[in-house]
Design an enzyme around this catalytic site. Structure first.
Site, PDB file in Angstrom:
ATOM      1  N   ALA A  41      39.490  33.346  44.262  1.00 29.63           N
ATOM      2  CA  ALA A  41      39.940  32.681  43.042  1.00 29.63           C
ATOM      3  C   ALA A  41      39.350  31.277  43.021  1.00 29.63           C
ATOM      4  O   ALA A  41      39.160  30.670  44.068  1.00 29.63           O
ATOM      5  CB  ALA A  41      41.457  32.638  43.005  1.00 29.63           C
ATOM      6  N   THR A  42      39.078  30.771  41.836  1.00 28.77           N
ATOM      7  CA  THR A  42      38.316  29.525  41.777  1.00 28.77           C
ATOM      8  C   THR A  42      39.106  28.324  41.274  1.00 28.77           C
ATOM      9  O   THR A  42      39.816  27.715  42.065  1.00 28.77           O
ATOM     10  CB  THR A  42      37.016  29.738  40.985  1.00 28.77           C
ATOM     11  OG1 THR A  42      37.321  30.442  39.771  1.00 28.77           O
ATOM     12  CG2 THR A  42      36.039  30.582  41.769  1.00 28.77           C
ATOM     13  N   THR A  43      39.076  27.973  40.003  1.00 30.63           N
ATOM     14  CA  THR A  43      39.505  26.631  39.597  1.00 30.63           C
ATOM     15  C   THR A  43      40.879  26.591  38.933  1.00 30.63           C
ATOM     16  O   THR A  43      41.149  27.343  38.003  1.00 30.63           O
ATOM     17  CB  THR A  43      38.456  26.018  38.650  1.00 30.63           C
ATOM     18  OG1 THR A  43      37.168  26.101  39.268  1.00 30.63           O
ATOM     19  CG2 THR A  43      38.774  24.566  38.355  1.00 30.63           C
ATOM     20  N   LYS A  76      45.629  33.410  38.051  1.00 28.54           N
ATOM     21  CA  LYS A  76      45.772  32.547  39.224  1.00 28.54           C
ATOM     22  C   LYS A  76      46.938  31.579  39.120  1.00 28.54           C
ATOM     23  O   LYS A  76      47.178  30.798  40.030  1.00 28.54           O
ATOM     24  CB  LYS A  76      44.482  31.744  39.435  1.00 28.54           C
ATOM     25  CG  LYS A  76      43.220  32.584  39.409  1.00 28.54           C
ATOM     26  CD  LYS A  76      41.989  31.707  39.342  1.00 28.54           C
ATOM     27  CE  LYS A  76      40.758  32.550  39.066  1.00 28.54           C
ATOM     28  NZ  LYS A  76      39.554  31.710  38.915  1.00 28.54           N
TER      29      LYS A  76
END
Length: 269
Positions: free
Chosen positions: A46-48, A79
């Site tokens: 998962a990123t930002t 997320k």
């Protein structure tokens, strides 16, 4: 007949569900595992995530992309999650572990409320999350780290509060805004320019979406608003009334306004 208050279950009773699992079924904990020596398995990341305070509350938003190396593993991942009625949790890092820790944290808060008959304080929730992240340190040292953002409404102080963490579980309160994940450096730059004290909820939503838009523009692991697939960031607000997920139709309008304003200004992005 044995008094149930003195039986083996009573002696192990605890308001912490995580502690209960650690005692009785440690193999069920998501962070109580060690990988065999060798190459770290490739897994979605998962990123930002961005979060910011506004007048009367706090907001958290996350993009929808997960990556696995140079591959887009998912365009639909979520997320940002409600931890309980008055708090939300955003995740960056190894997606599978992060989602399991999120679920455990949700059960942890619900278990505490049932056992103690009251909500855990916001700082208490933040501390318990830090302990879970600390428990994941052996996995993090093997390349499978989980870095959360935690935000909620402090019912005693009457304000929204935001907490960041490091890989060891260290907890740090952020007074204005923060971002984690691969695109965080770009999102944080946008937040520094766009955030101001006492934003309205509507303006805070716009700031968060624009920060994610900027992050996606420069970070390939961050997904921006996608009008073709009708994919928008996941955005939660938390205030005195509790948490609320911002409807996708509102996010579509916000993203459209951002793109239009940049087109009118003749900007490249």
């Amino acid at each position: 007949m044995q008094d149930p208050s003195t039986g083996p279950l009573a002696t192990q009773a605890t308001s912490s569900f995580t502690e209960h699992l650690q005692r009785s079924r440690p193999e069920l904990l998501p962070f109580n595992q060690l990988l065999p020596a060798g190459t770290v398995p490739s897994s979605p990341h998962a990123t930002t995530i961005v979060a910011l305070t506004y007048a009367g509350g706090v907001l958290m938003a996350g993009d929808r992309r997960a990556t696995m190396g140079n591959i887009i593993a998912s365009r639909h991942i979520e997320k940002v999650f409600p931890a309980d009625e008055y708090s939300v949790l955003g995740i960056a890092g190894t997606a599978g572990l992060a989602i399991d820790i999120t679920r455990l944290f949700q059960v942890e808060l619900e278990h505490y409320e049932k056992i103690e008959g009251t909500l855990l304080s916001l700082v208490g929730k933040a501390n318990r999350l830090g302990a879970m992240i600390r428990g994941n340190l052996p996995m993090a040292m093997q390349g499978m780290a989980v870095i959360p953002l935690f935000a909620g409404f402090d019912q005693v102080a009457g304000v929204g509060r935001l907490f960041s963490y490091d890989v060891t579980g260290g907890r740090y309160e952020e007074l204005e805004h923060h971002s984690v994940g691969s695109g965080s450096v770009f999102a944080r730059g946008a937040l520094k320019k766009l955030w101001k004290p006492n934003l309205s909820e509507e303006d805070a939503i716009s700031v968060a979406v624009e920060a994610l838009y900027d992050a996606a523009d420069d970070d390939s692991a961050t997904g921006g608003p996608d009008p073709v697939r009708q994919l928008w960031p996941v955005v939660y607000t938390v205030n005195r009334s509790g948490n609320r997920r911002v409807p996708e139709r509102d996010l579509a309008a916000v993203a459209g306004a951002i793109v239009e304003s940049r087109a009118v200004a003749g900007r490249e992005a």
